[in-house]
Scaffold this active site. Structure first.
Site, mmCIF file in Angstrom:
data_model
loop_
_atom_site.group_PDB
_atom_site.id
_atom_site.type_symbol
_atom_site.label_atom_id
_atom_site.label_comp_id
_atom_site.label_asym_id
_atom_site.label_seq_id
_atom_site.Cartn_x
_atom_site.Cartn_y
_atom_site.Cartn_z
ATOM 1 N N GLU A 194 1.557 1.763 -3.583
ATOM 2 C CA GLU A 194 0.280 2.133 -4.217
ATOM 3 C C GLU A 194 -0.077 3.586 -3.911
ATOM 4 O O GLU A 194 -0.610 4.296 -4.749
ATOM 5 C CB GLU A 194 -0.822 1.181 -3.756
ATOM 6 C CG GLU A 194 -0.629 -0.226 -4.312
ATOM 7 C CD GLU A 194 -1.606 -1.219 -3.728
ATOM 8 O OE1 GLU A 194 -1.604 -1.399 -2.491
ATOM 9 O OE2 GLU A 194 -2.371 -1.815 -4.488
ATOM 10 N N GLU A 211 2.306 -8.174 -1.620
ATOM 11 C CA GLU A 211 1.058 -8.697 -1.056
ATOM 12 C C GLU A 211 0.885 -10.199 -1.283
ATOM 13 O O GLU A 211 0.329 -10.898 -0.445
ATOM 14 C CB GLU A 211 -0.129 -7.951 -1.656
ATOM 15 C CG GLU A 211 -0.310 -6.528 -1.164
ATOM 16 C CD GLU A 211 0.486 -5.513 -1.962
ATOM 17 O OE1 GLU A 211 1.460 -5.893 -2.631
ATOM 18 O OE2 GLU A 211 0.146 -4.327 -1.886
ATOM 19 N N GLY A 266 0.811 -1.218 0.000
ATOM 20 C CA GLY A 266 0.000 0.000 0.000
ATOM 21 C C GLY A 266 0.838 1.259 0.000
ATOM 22 O O GLY A 266 0.375 2.319 -0.413
#
Ligand code: T1G
Length: 699
Positions: free
Chosen positions: A111, A131, A108
């Site tokens: 991201e 992930e 994340g």
């Protein structure tokens, strides 16, 4: 707070001229917990509202830019705003945004960076989308935005491998826009914000970029993951999500979410996250903390497979080793094995050839045990005979300097008896490595009754230096792993006696996720090892009520061979690939006839259920009697030492998915056939009654 306006306990913002600065400060790794998510949204909205800035730069305090979503939140009810929403807000900011990456920007975190309009990274930093290693997939736009700034092929590489990539590589691939010299993140944020305003640092909004389809890469990767990891559903989900990046961004994000939720709700996610935290939990105990002793130089006694593997592991960690053997040819063989191990590490890209040379230069072979006088720690790795070990430790007691730690690599012998051969039992402990010792990450750290706390803590310090997973074990026959293996190994022999074939048992357990079935493992390791153990146990005397399951294996060793090293065992190896050996079938029929056994049919599920129930029963007793500190310690022993499937989290994490009541029911059913072997551990019965889970004992 690093900036003057805080929008949550983890986020603040401020200005340097016309550059707006957002600082995320959420130790230890700036994971995007709710405070970070809320704080980021409020900061972006406030800065756009105030309209004083020409650029917004997001940076992090501490050791790294955001290293991912907060894994501790998984499995709990989601709290808005989701990270996907946060990243959309960042990307839709009217004022251009950029991010400054340092440390390891992962999941994340990357991201979030992909939502900014430019990514600036410090030289030497890493980024990734790991992930899949947690049983999920990137769930905040990674599968949709990385193809837009880079390519579908590169996204498949990064997201399906989960690897940490150098930012310099990311620059080449378009994932990173600028790589700068390391410095203070805030200073770099200001400078890069000014460059955005000046137009010398270009910006790109991924929602304005279309993706070039690459169906060939998608299909090829899909086929590869289904072949290589048939048990891991998330890899295929990840590839499918990336394949949808050719949709308009918001549709692609919706599709990604659907693929993400399939994985989030899977037992695999639970198992892999348990493995992630478990690897850290096993050394997060009081016994591993506190004062430690020096680890400047290590002595290893024994240049055989284990001694040379242990030596290799220490040399690779930069620790000088004095290797002792009794004969020159044994010493030469040890040095040759160590050299081969190091060359293998170079060819596998695990170390540079310079580092390999430096490691070899730290090796001092010797035939004189007296040369151990100045080492800080000795690891004895000789033949598993108590008499030999007692003699060696008696000598070490007089040779080694006061305070030197004396460790045995024994895989099951009583460390207390070894310690009593010295006048310094406080310096003695077990350090049980797993073969090949320079590859397998598990290290059982066996605490003797008189082992001093700082000596024990030094065992954990050594594990950390060797990048091994150190697990505390108390003294018993086989400690944690081999004791449990010894128990469930019997149920495998009972299954074959009672009707299953070795090949069916292997295939059923490989279908469960084991890398290799137990009979193939036996053929690989050498059936003579088990043969000798059974003969030793026969001399010591098996319990009268125990059903001896070794007749078939004994006759295979006596009449057929010891597996791969003799060309045949349970399987034939003439063509290389293992083929079931018909000689074994004849032996099985012969033994069954002698014992009056009418073979039964077992389904693969029967085999898995009996195997895992036996596994869990003994693992429960190991926790119950304190040989292992907690269930998670048993789980990590089997993930890092025995090839237990990682996505199952370990035997006791898996046990929680069955439940204690069902396990008790199974044991009582099986006990009708063999009441001695199948006994319900008291702890398991108590758990069945009060509903507790093994997870409840891991605090
Ligand atoms: N969440 C919560 N805690 C974390 C964490 C995380 N993501 N990462 C690390 N920690 C804790 C760790 O438990 C330890 O705690 C401490 O930080 C130091 O970690 C939406 C959903 C970053 C390379 O998979 O790989 O983003 O034991 O001992 O060796 O798509 O931690 O001190 O109490 O490992 O220097 C994706 C996982 C998440 C990165 C640092 N991110 N972390 O290694 O220190 S999923 C990851 C790591 C996601 C999005 C999805 C490593 C590290 P404690 P450490 P380290």
């Amino acid at each position: 707070m690093a900036e003057s306006n805080s929008t949550s306990e983890a986020v603040s913002y401020g200005y340097e001229g016309d550059v707006a600065l957002i600082c995320v400060d959420n130790p230890p790794v700036n994971a995007t917990g709710i405070a970070v998510r809320e704080g980021l949204v409020k900061a972006i909205e406030a800065i756009n509202e105030e309209a004083k800035a020409g650029a917004i730069a997001i940076y992090c305090a501490g050791r790294t830019f955001i290293a991912g979503a907060d894994i501790r939140e998984f499995g709990k009810p989601p709290m808005a705003p989701s990270l996907t929403e946060v990243v959309n807000v960042i990307e839709q900011s009217k004022i251009p945004t950029l991010s400054v990456l340092h440390g390891t920007t992962l999941g994340g975190g990357f991201e979030t960076a992909l939502g900014t309009h430019a990514r600036v990274a410090m030289k030497g930093a890493k980024f990734g989308l790991p992930e899949v290693l947690l049983g999920i997939i990137p769930g905040a736009g990674g599968t949709q935005r990385l193809p837009r700034v880079s390519s579908i092929a590169y996204t498949l590489d990064i997201a399906v491998s989960g690897r940490h990539a150098p930012v310099e590589e990311g620059l080449e691939k378009g994932a990173i826009d600028r790589v700068v010299e390391p410095g203070e993140p805030r200073d770099i944020a200001i400078a890069m914000g000014r460059e955005v305003i000046a137009g010398t640092l270009p910006t790109r909004r991924t929602n304005e970029i279309d993706v070039t389809r690459d169906d060939a890469a998608i299909e090829q990767t899909l086929a590869m993951v289904k072949k290589k990891n048939p048990h891991l559903i998330n890899l295929a989900e990840c590839v499918e999500a990336i394949g949808k990046s050719s949709l308009p961004l918001q549709e692609g994000l919706k599709a990604e979410r659907e693929h993400f939720m399939v994985c989030l709700n899977s037992p695999q996610r639970s198992g892999l996250i348990h493995a992630f935290f478990g690897e850290r939990a096993v050394s997060n105990i009081p016994e591993a903390k506190g004062d430690t002793r020096p680890l400047g130089k290590i002595g290893v006694i024994g240049g055989g497979t284990m001694g040379s593997g242990i030596t290799t592991s220490c040399l690779m960690a930069g620790i000088p080793v004095r290797l002792i053997e009794v004969q020159q040819d044994g010493l030469d063989r040890g040095v040759a094995t160590i050299t081969k191990n190091l060359d293998g590490a170079v060819s596998r890209g695990k170390m540079s050839s310079d580092k390999r040379d430096a490691a070899l230069a730290m090796l001092e072979p010797s035939l004189a045990m007296e040369d151990l006088a100045d080492v800080d720690l000795v690891i004895e790795a000789v033949f598993e005979k108590m008499e030999i070990k007692k003699e060696i430790f008696g000598k070490l007691d007089t040779i080694c300097k006061p305070g030197a730690i004396l460790a045995s690599n024994t895989s099951y012998l009583d460390v207390n008896k070894i310690a009593d051969m010295t006048n310094r039992p406080q310096d003695v402990l077990g350090l049980h490595f797993f073969s090949p010792a320079h590859v397998m990450r598990l290290l059982e750290i066996v605490q003797g009754a008189k082992t001093a706390p700082d000596a024990l803590a030094t065992g954990f310090a050594l594990a950390k230096k060797l990048k091994k997973v150190g697990v505390l074990a108390q003294v018993c026959d086989g400690f944690i792993g081999n004791r449990i293996l010894g128990h469930y190994g019997k149920v495998i022999s009972y299954l074959v006696l009672d009707g299953a074939s070795p090949a069916q048992v292997d295939s059923a357990l490989e279908g469960f996720g084991m890398a290799m079935g137990p009979h193939k493992v036996g053929d690989l390791a050498g059936l003579d090892i088990g043969y000798m153990t059974r003969q030793r146990r026969k001399e010591e005397g098996y319990p009268a009520d125990e059903r001896y399951g070794g007749d078939i294996a004994d006759r295979i060793s006596e009449r057929v061979g010891h597996g791969r090293k003799t060309g045949k065992g349970y399987y034939l190896y003439e063509t290389g690939a293992p083929v079931p050996n018909p000689e074994v079938d004849a032996i099985i029929d012969e033994v069954r006839a002698e014992k009056g056994i009418t073979p039964k049919d077992f389904t693969d599920q029967d085999i898995v259920d009996r195997y895992m129930t036996a596994f869990i029963a003994e693992a429960t007793r190991v926790v119950e009697d304190g040989t292992a500190k907690r269930p998670v310690d048993v789980d990590m022993v089997f993930l890092f030492g025995y090839g237990f499937p990682r996505h199952r989290g370990g035997p006791l994490h898996y046990a929680d998915s069955i439940g204690a009541a069902e396990l008790v029911r199974r044991i009582e059913e099986y006990a009708k056939e063999d009441p001695y072997y199948w006994q319900v551990p008291a702890l398991l019965r108590k758990m069945a009654e009060d509903g507790t889970k093994f997870a409840d004992m891991n605090t």
